[in-house]
Design a protein around this motif. Structure first.
Motif, PDB file in Angstrom:
ATOM      1  N   VAL A  22       0.844  -1.207   0.000  1.00  0.00           N
ATOM      2  CA  VAL A  22       0.000   0.000   0.000  1.00  0.00           C
ATOM      3  C   VAL A  22       0.871   1.245   0.000  1.00  0.00           C
ATOM      4  N   ALA A  23       1.904   1.247   0.851  1.00  0.00           N
ATOM      5  CA  ALA A  23       2.804   2.403   0.924  1.00  0.00           C
ATOM      6  C   ALA A  23       3.531   2.628  -0.392  1.00  0.00           C
ATOM      7  N   ALA A  24       3.805   1.534  -1.130  1.00  0.00           N
ATOM      8  CA  ALA A  24       4.500   1.649  -2.413  1.00  0.00           C
ATOM      9  C   ALA A  24       3.544   1.953  -3.563  1.00  0.00           C
ATOM     10  N   GLY A  25       2.244   2.000  -3.282  1.00  0.00           N
ATOM     11  CA  GLY A  25       1.264   2.310  -4.318  1.00  0.00           C
ATOM     12  C   GLY A  25       0.905   1.140  -5.211  1.00  0.00           C
ATOM     13  N   ARG A  26       1.232  -0.080  -4.785  1.00  0.00           N
ATOM     14  CA  ARG A  26       0.930  -1.254  -5.610  1.00  0.00           C
ATOM     15  C   ARG A  26      -0.330  -1.987  -5.157  1.00  0.00           C
ATOM     16  N   PHE A  27      -0.908  -1.572  -4.038  1.00  0.00           N
ATOM     17  CA  PHE A  27      -2.138  -2.197  -3.560  1.00  0.00           C
ATOM     18  C   PHE A  27      -3.035  -1.120  -2.968  1.00  0.00           C
ATOM     19  N   ARG A  28      -4.315  -1.189  -3.285  1.00  0.00           N
ATOM     20  CA  ARG A  28      -5.255  -0.164  -2.845  1.00  0.00           C
ATOM     21  C   ARG A  28      -5.456  -0.240  -1.328  1.00  0.00           C
ATOM     22  N   GLU A  29      -5.388   0.906  -0.703  1.00  0.00           N
ATOM     23  CA  GLU A  29      -5.545   0.965   0.749  1.00  0.00           C
ATOM     24  C   GLU A  29      -6.955   0.590   1.177  1.00  0.00           C
ATOM     25  N   ASP A  30      -7.962   1.061   0.417  1.00  0.00           N
ATOM     26  CA  ASP A  30      -9.340   0.748   0.796  1.00  0.00           C
ATOM     27  C   ASP A  30      -9.635  -0.747   0.674  1.00  0.00           C
TER      28      ASP A  30
END
Length: 423
Positions: free
Chosen positions: A157-165
């Protein structure tokens, strides 16, 4: 597929006991669960246990590996499609969500799901409806979703590869599987379970001597339980019905890390103790042989004694004679199964430890001046025929059958090697 109600989480370590208790508690819920842990730690087994112990046990358990489906097919696999939607869509096809209706959908390696599919999956989890590819109406589904991944999703999530929601949506009931290296107390039970599982027909389960068990417990198991299962499967094929000791298995048949531990254990063993360990695993006549030249005369005349050797009572003809009901005990000393330890990196140098290992395993080292290979093979053939004749009490027909030879061919060889006295 149906998840077995007898799904087993094997082991008695504190981590495994806690996992079993946690599964029993969470199984009653239909909320989404997220199973995290290293590859090979049994994440799908946890998902099956959640399904089997829960209220949806009578429904289907449908697994799908999100990382194994091509990007352009993942939507159709999950949600299905309608006839004529794309080239090759010759009929309506149900997706995994509809196939799992009333049961559990296991989304393995959800961390590999493409970003565009993460958005669609989030909506399905929120609305409990799917839209098949090419359809104009949504289809309601009643499914419990269990997701799993070996990745750190917070880092993704922090790397932008998985959606936080989506992460927060699937992480309602978190479960973490423990790496095998952190629960060595479970290794003995796992070895026994997989030894029984991988036993070849007509054989007894593989056993592990205390020194071998200690070696396996000291290994880091980077592949976790999956690696252990595969290794036991390999050993069960190579050493059926035997008891494995540290020196029994060639290093080339073990993972490099385990082979390094084996070499370390053998090198740390004092020479007299090493000799005793190695020779106690061989037959009695071989155990009496000194470190120098083997005493072939004693080995040829002495009767084999009972032994707890990892080779058991096997000899070069053990598998042939196993099917003979009237086989008599061998009069010549049996030699252990061929399982040579690896030589050192240099073919020109052989350590005293390696010489001891080869000698204990009944393997003749190549003399410095060489050897007549033709004569050596003749000696082997004569020895095997003599053993076969001894086992069958001189019955030529039975001996020919055991050696898979024509009777006339065997008689020629008996005359050639002057074995009429044995026959």
């Amino acid at each position: 597929m149906k998840a077995s109600a007898r799904t087993q989480i094997i082991g008695q370590s504190r981590a495994t006991q806690f996992l079993r208790e946690l599964i029993q508690t969470l199984a009653a819920s239909s909320s989404t669960a997220l199973v995290t842990g290293e590859s090979g730690t049994g994440k799908e087994l946890v998902a099956q246990a959640l399904h089997a112990q829960g209220p949806r046990a009578s429904g289907p358990f449908v697994p799908i590996n999100c990382g194994a489906i091509p990007r352009e097919l993942i939507e159709s696999e999950l949600f299905g499609h309608r006839k004529g939607t794309f080239t090759g869509a010759v009929a309506d096809r149900l997706g995994r969500f509809e196939l799992a209706h009333g049961g559990t959908l296991f989304l393995d390696e959800i961390g590999d799901l493409p970003m565009d599919m993460q958005v669609k999956l989030l909506r399905v989890l929120q609305e409990r409806c799917i839209l098949p590819v090419g359809a104009s109406r949504e289809v309601p589904v009643d499914v419990r979703v269990v997701a799993a991944t070996h990745k750190n999703l917070e880092a993704e999530v922090a790397a932008g590869r998985f959606r936080e929601d989506l992460y927060y949506r699937i992480n309602v009931l978190p479960i973490t599987t423990t790496a095998l290296r952190e629960r060595p107390d479970d290794i003995a039970a796992l070895l026994q379970f997989y030894a029984e599982k991988h036993t070849l027909p007509g054989n007894r389960p593989l056993k592990f001597a205390p020194d071998m068990l200690q070696l396996l417990q000291a290994y880091a198991w980077p592949g976790n339980v999956r690696e252990l299962s595969n290794l036991v499967d390999r050993f069960s094929t190579l050493f059926p019905s035997q008891t494995l000791q540290v020196h029994t298995v060639p290093a080339c048949m073990m993972p490099s890390g385990l082979a390094a531990l084996q070499a370390q254990r053998l090198s740390q063993m004092p020479t007299p103790a090493l000799q005793q360990t190695l020779f106690s695993a061989a037959t009695a006549p071989q155990a009496a042989v000194a470190l120098g030249e083997p005493n072939w005369t004693a080995a040829a005349t002495a009767a084999p004694a009972a032994t707890d050797s990892p080779w058991g009572d096997s000899d070069p003809l053990s598998y042939l004679f196993a099917s003979s009901d009237n086989a008599a005990p061998a009069r010549s000393a049996p030699r252990p199964a061929f399982a040579p330890m690896p030589l050192s990196a240099s073919n020109d140098e052989m350590s005293s430890v390696e010489e001891v290992i080869l000698l204990a395993q009944g393997i003749q080292t190549l003399p410095p001046d060489g050897i007549s290979l033709k004569q050596h093979l003749i000696d082997i053939e004569r020895n095997l025929i003599e053993q076969a004749l001894s086992r069958t009490q001189g019955n030529v027909s039975q001996t020919a059958k055991l050696l898979q030879l024509q009777r006339t061919t065997l008689i020629e060889k008996i005359n050639k090697y002057e074995l009429r006295g044995v026959a």
